[in-house]
Write a protein that holds these residues in place. Structure first.
Motif, short mmCIF file in Angstrom:
data_model
loop_
_atom_site.label_atom_id
_atom_site.label_comp_id
_atom_site.label_asym_id
_atom_site.label_seq_id
_atom_site.Cartn_x
_atom_site.Cartn_y
_atom_site.Cartn_z
N GLN A 93 8.46 -0.71 2.25
CA GLN A 93 8.69 0.67 1.66
C GLN A 93 7.60 1.45 1.15
O GLN A 93 7.40 2.31 1.08
CB GLN A 93 10.15 0.71 1.36
CG GLN A 93 11.27 0.35 2.09
CD GLN A 93 11.20 1.33 3.40
OE1 GLN A 93 11.27 2.54 3.46
NE2 GLN A 93 11.48 0.84 4.68
N ALA A 94 7.01 0.59 0.20
CA ALA A 94 5.97 0.89 -0.66
C ALA A 94 4.55 1.42 0.39
O ALA A 94 3.95 2.31 0.03
CB ALA A 94 5.58 0.07 -1.77
N VAL A 95 4.49 0.48 1.35
CA VAL A 95 3.09 0.76 1.87
C VAL A 95 3.50 2.06 3.00
O VAL A 95 2.64 2.90 3.02
CB VAL A 95 2.91 -0.22 2.91
CG1 VAL A 95 1.98 -0.22 3.99
CG2 VAL A 95 2.44 -1.53 2.17
N LEU A 96 4.65 2.23 3.31
CA LEU A 96 5.19 3.27 4.09
C LEU A 96 4.99 4.41 3.44
O LEU A 96 4.56 5.53 3.91
CB LEU A 96 6.46 3.06 4.74
CG LEU A 96 7.17 4.04 5.70
CD1 LEU A 96 6.33 4.55 6.89
CD2 LEU A 96 8.40 3.89 5.85
N CYS A 97 5.52 4.46 2.29
CA CYS A 97 5.39 5.79 1.28
C CYS A 97 3.85 6.13 1.01
O CYS A 97 3.50 7.25 1.14
CB CYS A 97 6.11 5.43 0.14
SG CYS A 97 6.19 6.85 -1.08
N ALA A 98 3.07 5.01 0.81
CA ALA A 98 1.70 5.29 0.71
C ALA A 98 1.04 6.00 1.98
O ALA A 98 0.23 6.95 1.75
CB ALA A 98 1.08 3.95 0.30
N HIS A 101 -7.62 5.52 0.91
CA HIS A 101 -6.91 6.65 0.10
C HIS A 101 -5.25 6.11 0.33
O HIS A 101 -4.62 6.11 -0.74
CB HIS A 101 -6.65 7.93 0.87
CG HIS A 101 -6.12 9.02 0.19
ND1 HIS A 101 -6.37 9.39 -1.04
CD2 HIS A 101 -4.85 9.77 0.56
CE1 HIS A 101 -5.90 10.51 -1.64
NE2 HIS A 101 -4.72 10.50 -0.53
N VAL A 102 -5.11 5.37 1.13
CA VAL A 102 -3.61 4.66 1.46
C VAL A 102 -3.53 3.57 0.21
O VAL A 102 -2.66 3.47 -0.43
CB VAL A 102 -3.64 4.10 2.87
CG1 VAL A 102 -2.27 3.05 2.69
CG2 VAL A 102 -3.34 5.20 3.81
N LEU A 103 -4.82 2.79 0.19
CA LEU A 103 -4.78 1.64 -1.07
C LEU A 103 -4.89 2.30 -2.31
O LEU A 103 -4.06 1.82 -3.13
CB LEU A 103 -6.02 0.86 -0.79
CG LEU A 103 -6.23 -0.12 0.42
CD1 LEU A 103 -7.74 -0.64 0.63
CD2 LEU A 103 -5.14 -1.07 0.15
N ASN A 104 -5.44 3.46 -2.58
CA ASN A 104 -5.30 4.16 -3.82
C ASN A 104 -3.93 4.50 -4.09
O ASN A 104 -3.27 4.27 -5.13
CB ASN A 104 -6.12 5.31 -3.92
CG ASN A 104 -6.47 5.90 -5.24
OD1 ASN A 104 -5.66 5.91 -6.02
ND2 ASN A 104 -7.40 6.71 -5.21
N ILE A 105 -3.28 5.12 -3.22
CA ILE A 105 -1.76 5.61 -3.35
C ILE A 105 -1.01 4.47 -3.60
O ILE A 105 -0.11 4.48 -4.48
CB ILE A 105 -1.23 6.52 -2.12
CG1 ILE A 105 -2.32 7.79 -2.09
CG2 ILE A 105 0.09 6.68 -2.34
CD1 ILE A 105 -1.80 8.69 -0.75
N LEU A 106 -1.15 3.36 -2.63
CA LEU A 106 -0.14 2.06 -2.90
C LEU A 106 -0.36 1.62 -4.37
O LEU A 106 0.56 1.29 -4.76
CB LEU A 106 -0.75 1.24 -2.08
CG LEU A 106 0.08 -0.22 -1.96
CD1 LEU A 106 1.67 -0.02 -1.84
CD2 LEU A 106 -0.26 -1.02 -0.77
N HIS A 107 -1.54 1.45 -4.78
CA HIS A 107 -1.85 0.92 -6.18
C HIS A 107 -1.25 1.94 -7.02
O HIS A 107 -0.63 1.17 -8.22
CB HIS A 107 -3.22 0.64 -6.33
CG HIS A 107 -3.93 -0.43 -5.47
ND1 HIS A 107 -4.97 -1.08 -5.67
CD2 HIS A 107 -3.34 -1.17 -4.49
CE1 HIS A 107 -5.48 -1.99 -4.73
NE2 HIS A 107 -4.35 -2.30 -4.18
N ARG A 108 -1.32 3.09 -7.06
CA ARG A 108 -0.74 3.79 -8.15
C ARG A 108 0.76 3.85 -8.06
O ARG A 108 1.33 3.79 -9.04
CB ARG A 108 -1.14 5.40 -7.85
CG ARG A 108 -2.59 5.65 -8.35
CD ARG A 108 -2.79 7.03 -8.53
NE ARG A 108 -3.23 7.26 -6.91
CZ ARG A 108 -2.93 8.59 -6.37
NH1 ARG A 108 -2.03 9.66 -7.01
NH2 ARG A 108 -3.22 8.88 -5.11
N LEU A 109 1.34 3.45 -6.95
CA LEU A 109 2.83 3.45 -6.72
C LEU A 109 3.33 2.06 -7.12
O LEU A 109 4.28 1.89 -7.74
CB LEU A 109 3.21 3.36 -5.29
CG LEU A 109 3.21 4.90 -4.60
CD1 LEU A 109 3.34 4.52 -3.07
CD2 LEU A 109 4.12 5.99 -5.27
#
Length: 102
Positions: free
Chosen positions: A35-40, A54-62
């Protein structure tokens, strides 16, 4: 596969190496909550930046385990300012008036 992943795949496959990036993004679910990956992925698509970085950046922030913000510290009276400093823009104006050799 969720729709957001399909949309991301559509964007990535238009670029060279996009298939590899898509595989790397899909493999993130092995190490992170799906779900975290999907959200990212959804947030990257909303931002208009459908890239692996960008997906990795968002995922790490989440998923970053940041500590909650520290409570305000009540400083002892000795550490408080007796008089607040005032901004002195006149000093800047004086410096602008000086001519220096270039």
């Amino acid at each position: 596969m969720p729709d957001a992943f399909r949309q991301l795949q559509g964007h990535l496959l238009k670029r060279p190496g996009g298939d590899r990036e898509m595989v790397e993004i899909l493999s993130l679910v092995l190490h992170h909550d799906e779900q975290a990956v999907l959200c990212a992925v959804e947030l990257a698509l909303e931002a208009g930046v459908p890239t692996k970085t960008h997906v990795l950046n968002i995922l790490h922030r989440l998923t970053d385990g940041k500590a909650p913000p520290a409570a305000p510290i009540d400083a002892p009276q000795a550490l408080r300012l007796a008089q607040e400093p005032l901004a002195d823009v006149g000093r800047y104006d004086n410096l602008r008036g000086l001519r220096h050799a270039s």
